[in-house]
Each structure stands twice: as C-alpha cells, then as structure tokens.
Write an enzyme that holds these catalytic residues in place. Structure first.
Site, PDB file in Angstrom:
ATOM      1  N   GLY A  44       1.132  -1.258  -0.105  1.00  0.00           N
ATOM      2  CA  GLY A  44       0.058  -0.018   0.599  1.00  0.00           C
ATOM      3  C   GLY A  44       0.988   1.302  -0.156  1.00  0.00           C
ATOM      4  O   GLY A  44       0.109   2.423   0.067  1.00  0.00           O
ATOM      5  N   CYS A  74      -6.994  -8.881  -0.915  1.00  0.00           N
ATOM      6  CA  CYS A  74      -6.332  -7.385  -0.968  1.00  0.00           C
ATOM      7  C   CYS A  74      -7.408  -6.227  -1.600  1.00  0.00           C
ATOM      8  O   CYS A  74      -7.193  -6.633  -2.639  1.00  0.00           O
ATOM      9  CB  CYS A  74      -4.573  -7.539  -1.215  1.00  0.00           C
ATOM     10  SG  CYS A  74      -3.274  -6.625  -1.322  1.00  0.00           S
ATOM     11  N   ASN A  75      -7.081  -5.562  -0.889  1.00  0.00           N
ATOM     12  CA  ASN A  75      -8.036  -4.575  -2.075  1.00  0.00           C
ATOM     13  C   ASN A  75      -6.753  -2.998  -2.515  1.00  0.00           C
ATOM     14  O   ASN A  75      -7.092  -2.784  -3.635  1.00  0.00           O
ATOM     15  CB  ASN A  75      -8.220  -3.056  -0.876  1.00  0.00           C
ATOM     16  CG  ASN A  75      -9.608  -3.879   0.198  1.00  0.00           C
ATOM     17  OD1 ASN A  75     -10.441  -3.564  -0.490  1.00  0.00           O
ATOM     18  ND2 ASN A  75      -9.327  -4.502   1.116  1.00  0.00           N
ATOM     19  N   CYS A 184      -9.218  -2.232   3.046  1.00  0.00           N
ATOM     20  CA  CYS A 184      -8.222  -3.180   4.163  1.00  0.00           C
ATOM     21  C   CYS A 184      -8.032  -3.643   4.262  1.00  0.00           C
ATOM     22  O   CYS A 184      -8.502  -3.935   5.774  1.00  0.00           O
ATOM     23  CB  CYS A 184      -6.473  -2.081   4.452  1.00  0.00           C
ATOM     24  SG  CYS A 184      -5.360  -2.834   4.649  1.00  0.00           S
TER      25      CYS A 184
END
Ligand code: DGL
Length: 274
Positions: A44, A74-75, A184
């Site tokens: 991220g 997973c975003n 997340c």
C-alpha cells in the site's frame, strides 16, 4: 502438497486470512491455498508499477500450481491489477474493494470514514467508486501508511498497533463519524481495536461479505470435496511467519464460532513444506 483444484487466495501478508476464515465458515469442505506475499509487503505504500509487477508474478505462481479460482484478498492489489489479471488468466477472479456501497445505503446525512492504504485511495478504481456512490454523503478518507507494517511485524494483538491506530485517527472527531469502512483486509484483523477506539456508535463495514458472496455464487453448482484442507504459503519462506499465519487463521476461525477441537479434528492445515 498439491494445490491442484484449490481455491487460491492471496494478499500481501496476513490480512487476507480474515477472508480465508470467512470462506471456510461458508464453505468448510473445500481445498484452499493461501499465499502471503510477506517478503514484498506492504503493497500500500509502494508505487502502482511495483505492485502490479509483483502481483502478476504471484498470480502466475498460483495459476501454475493449478488453482481453479483466484481470490484477491487485498484491496490494494485489486485496485492496481484485477483488470489486468482478468485479461491474462482464464479462471474466475474475485477481488475486493472498500465497501462504500453498503456504507452509503440508507445512510442519509451521516459521515462515513474510509480507511485504506494510500495506494488504494489514490487509484482510479477508488475515484470511480467515490464518483458512483458518494452522492450527497459526507465521506472522509483515512489513508493509513505504516499500519500494515506494524500488524505484519508485531502481530495484530500488539500494543504498538493500538498506538499506531490512535495516531492515525487523532485528527478526526470520532463523535461525528457514523460508519467506518475497513478498506484493507489487514484492518479487518483488528476490527475490535477500531471499534474500541472509535466508539460503539460507529458501525464498521468491511468488503469481506461482498467478496464471499461472489465466490459462493461462482461455486454454487460445484460439489464440495470430502475434507477441508488449507495450505499456507509465504514468499518469506520463514517457518516462523507461517506458524504465525496458522495461529492467526485459527484465531479468526474461533472468533467466527469454531471450537479449537473442531478445527483440530476437521480442518487440516498444512504449511508449504508439508
Ligand atoms: N491487505 C491489503 C489490502 O487489503 C494491503 C496491505 C498492504 O499495504 O500490503 O489492501
């Protein structure tokens, strides 16, 4: 342990274990392979290009092992690479996104806080999501650089996680916030800490349910295998990391109502060496 015909799930690290636990609850008798990209975590705070390149390598490895469906738990990876992955591989792909849609539903005039990684919030996918669902709602954004690192390095239960959370949330007036989107999967592992910090009046919403629904829809016609089998892998290849993953998965299953006895008896958890 062959991964052939398994449901493949991956994340940059521990976060997707919350998705895996939800899947096991919903579809206990199946074969799962979970890949944590621990060595390259966190995603991220990296550049789009670096994450895209790495995610494609991970997906390649999983697909080559023979999985029958891919869950991007997973975003961040979804924002960056889901579209490209869908074009490249010919098995079903299910991704994740910050659950803005359920957060705005029936929520007129309330304030929504969306917590996610800096990369997720910067990506076009999230901008489009905001354009589509924001309407007249008050939506505030909370990028959380550093939070995934603390969860990965110290563990979700560590006091350092509370301290990090407190400093991230400090600029916001929690009394004014009605809903918090956990955008997340790592943040879902520490939902009780968010709740404690934000207060009981804040409703927490995560994207796990939406992902789960899609996976279940895709698998509805399939017969379930006879036994539950989970293989845990990590790009760090560190036995301690994988033991920790196993511990967190069991913790997550217990949180969802499974007993330790049941898990021991019916859920076979293998690690990559086995
Ligand atoms: N768990 C991941 C997500 O849902 C990302 C964590 C990271 O920054 O690596 O976005």
């Amino acid at each position: 342990m062959g991964d052939e015909n398994s449901i493949g799930i991956f994340d940059s690290g521990l976060g997707g274990l919350s998705v895996l636990a939800d899947l096991i609850v919903e579809r206990p008798r199946d074969h799962y392979v979970y890949y944590a990209d621990t060595h390259y975590a966190p995603y991220g705070v990296k550049s789009r290009g670096d994450v895209e390149k790495r995610v494609l390598e991970v997906v390649d490895e999983l697909v080559t092992s023979g999985i029958r469906i891919l869950v991007i738990a997973c975003n961040t990876a979804t924002s960056v690479a889901a579209e490209i992955i869908r074009k490249k591989i010919d098995i079903p792909v299910v991704g994740m996104e910050p659950a803005l849609k359920p957060a705005v539903e029936g929520n007129t005039g309330k304030t929504i806080l969306v917590a996610a990684t800096p990369l997720t919030l910067r990506e076009k996918k999230f901008t489009s999501l905001m354009e589509h669902w924001r309407g007249s709602h008050r939506v505030l954004l909370l990028p959380c650089p550093g939070l995934v690192e603390v969860i990965e390095n110290e563990g979700p239960d560590a006091l350092a996680v509370d301290e990090k959370l407190k400093s991230l949330v400090a600029p916001y007036e929690c009394e004014d916030i009605h809903r918090l989107v956990l955008g997340c999967t790592h943040y879902v592992l520490i939902r009780h800490k968010w709740q404690q910090l934000m207060g009981d009046h804040v409703q927490l919403i995560d994207g796990n349910k939406g992902t789960l629904r899609q996976v279940m829809r895709l698998l509805q016609e399939e017969e379930t295998p006879a036994e539950t089998r989970v293989t845990l892998k990590s790009s760090s290849h560190n036995p301690e990391t994988i033991e920790n993953m196993k511990h967190i998965l069991i913790q997550q299953l217990i949180l969802r109502g499974f007993t330790e006895d049941f898990i021991q008896q019916f859920i076979k958890i293998y690690t990559e060496e086995e």
